[in-house]
Write an enzyme that holds these catalytic residues in place. Structure first.
Site, mmCIF file in Angstrom:
data_model
loop_
_atom_site.group_PDB
_atom_site.id
_atom_site.type_symbol
_atom_site.label_atom_id
_atom_site.label_comp_id
_atom_site.label_asym_id
_atom_site.label_seq_id
_atom_site.Cartn_x
_atom_site.Cartn_y
_atom_site.Cartn_z
ATOM 1 N N ARG A 101 -16.097 -8.218 3.184
ATOM 2 C CA ARG A 101 -15.105 -8.929 2.366
ATOM 3 C C ARG A 101 -15.236 -10.410 2.659
ATOM 4 N NH1 ARG A 101 -8.880 -7.317 1.707
ATOM 5 N NH2 ARG A 101 -9.984 -5.990 0.219
ATOM 6 N N HIS A 128 -13.899 -7.160 -7.189
ATOM 7 C CA HIS A 128 -13.377 -6.178 -6.216
ATOM 8 C C HIS A 128 -13.797 -4.794 -6.713
ATOM 9 C CE1 HIS A 128 -11.202 -4.502 -3.047
ATOM 10 N NE2 HIS A 128 -9.959 -4.797 -3.362
ATOM 11 N N GLN A 131 -12.334 -1.348 -5.434
ATOM 12 C CA GLN A 131 -10.988 -1.056 -5.932
ATOM 13 C C GLN A 131 -11.064 -0.451 -7.332
ATOM 14 O OE1 GLN A 131 -7.709 -1.618 -4.439
ATOM 15 N NE2 GLN A 131 -7.350 -0.193 -6.116
ATOM 16 N N ASP A 224 -1.944 -7.431 -10.827
ATOM 17 C CA ASP A 224 -2.369 -7.856 -9.485
ATOM 18 C C ASP A 224 -1.549 -9.098 -9.144
ATOM 19 O OD1 ASP A 224 -3.815 -8.327 -7.138
ATOM 20 O OD2 ASP A 224 -5.559 -9.180 -8.170
ATOM 21 N N CYS A 264 -3.438 -2.838 -7.428
ATOM 22 C CA CYS A 264 -4.345 -2.682 -6.286
ATOM 23 C C CYS A 264 -3.632 -2.911 -4.962
ATOM 24 C CB CYS A 264 -5.535 -3.617 -6.423
ATOM 25 S SG CYS A 264 -5.088 -5.360 -6.455
ATOM 26 N N ARG A 292 -9.144 4.983 -2.742
ATOM 27 C CA ARG A 292 -10.107 4.057 -2.126
ATOM 28 C C ARG A 292 -10.988 4.835 -1.150
ATOM 29 N NH1 ARG A 292 -8.937 -1.355 -1.673
ATOM 30 N NH2 ARG A 292 -11.057 -1.446 -0.863
HETATM 31 N N1 NVA Z 1 -6.767 -10.547 -6.337
HETATM 32 C C1 NVA Z 1 -6.312 -10.134 -5.026
HETATM 33 C C2 NVA Z 1 -6.703 -8.720 -4.755
HETATM 34 C C3 NVA Z 1 -6.147 -8.164 -3.464
HETATM 35 C C4 NVA Z 1 -6.641 -6.777 -3.139
HETATM 36 C C5 NVA Z 1 -6.878 -11.061 -3.979
HETATM 37 O O1 NVA Z 1 -8.054 -11.415 -4.061
HETATM 38 O O2 NVA Z 1 -6.139 -11.437 -3.066
#
Ligand code: NVA
Length: 312
Positions: A101, A128, A131, A224, A264, A292
């Protein structure tokens, strides 16, 4: 050829279906497959906060018979203390796969170029994809299919989730609509790519600024946070423009009567989603969070042996 999962369109439509079928099978029998027996290690690195991703990859690698090696990348300082390429070369000599990540998509591409083992995007600024794989598994569980379904995402159209819904949804043959303010449009290159994929799969993609039109008759509503990780300094500016795109009871009245709701997580009740919606009967967010685990186990299994044992 080593396979990676850096963005949603790294899986062809057939491969996406195979991974989702495997995810369903793994959900039914969690301990049947042990492709990481040894145990082989998987390096899991985080440059940004995490709960679900760390949990699901740690549990998932263990359930596949492997050893999850979680590295706090702030200690490893990938790209600072040591170049991404050198980090990749070192990891690739010892682990079966790398899960990362991080911020820029260019960083994970660099990791993949030098690791020599599968690299999985566990969230970047742009995508992502893990997800969205879990989301697709969840939608299929609820609706029995993906192709031809309408999915509406409301919120920041320029963030990782919007981009992954566009690509992953298009691969699945869905009709993906992004409802977002003018200033938060998806990246044009990603939108074009999703449109090209959708032409092949029978799906479609659209960006709409009217949230009600975006929701009209939709089968799946997703949202989100308005403030993604790394954007915290813009939090003050990222509230008012998104208020019309909140997933409220009123908004849900425009979706299909049997529409389901995805998020998510982490969720900010009263901001992008009303408490009564996320905690209500149409919400499938806890299945989504559980999936997930199953989707990523299936993905790792696929990446470690894309031929599924056929060429052995
Ligand atoms: N768009 C959010 C997703 C979190 C799982 C972020 O990048 O923080």
């Amino acid at each position: 050829m080593v396979r990676h999962f850096l963005r949603d369109d790294d899986l062809s439509p057939e491969e996406q279906t195979r991974v989702l079928d495997l995810a369903d099978a793994m959900k039914k029998d969690r301990f049947a497959a042990r492709p990481l027996a040894g145990p082989q290690a998987v390096a899991i690195l985080f440059d940004k906060p995490t709960l679900r991703t760390q949990t699901s990859f740690t549990v998932g690698v263990a359930e596949l018979g492997g050893h999850p090696m979680v590295v706090d990348a702030r200690l490893a300082q990938v790209g600072v203390r040591e170049s991404i390429a050198d980090t990749a070369r070192v990891l690739g000599r010892q682990v079966a796969a790398v899960v990362w990540r991080t911020y820029g998509q260019d960083r994970i591409e660099e990791m993949a170029a030098h690791a020599g083992v599968p690299v999985v995007n566990a969230l970047t600024d742009d995508f992502h994809p893990c997800q969205v794989l879990a989301d697709l598994q969840t939608i299929r569980e609820q609706k029995g299919r993906l192709a031809g379904l309408r999915l509406t995402y409301l919120g920041d159209g320029a963030n990782n989730m919007a981009h992954s819904y566009l690509l992953g949804g298009a691969v699945a043959g869905m009709h993906v609509r992004i409802g977002t303010p003018d200033a938060y449009q998806p990246h044009p290159g990603i939108l074009d790519r999703a449109a090209a994929i959708a032409r092949e799969t029978g799906g479609s993609v659209a960006v709409l600024h009217d949230p009600r039109k975006a929701l009209e008759g939709t089968d799946v509503v997703a949202t989100d946070t308005w403030v993604s990780m790394g954007r915290e300094d813009e939090a003050d500016d990222r509230s008012a423009p998104f208020v019309p795109y909140a997933v409220t009871e009123d908004a849900m009245a425009h979706a299909a009567p049997d529409a389901i709701v995805l998020h998510c997580l982490p969720a900010y009740r009263g901001k992008e989603i009303a408490a009564s919606v996320i905690d209500g009967p149409r919400s499938v967010v806890w299945d989504e969070a559980e999936n997930r685990l199953h989707a990523q186990k299936a993905l790792l299994t696929f990446l470690l042996d894309p031929s599924g044992g056929r060429r052995r």
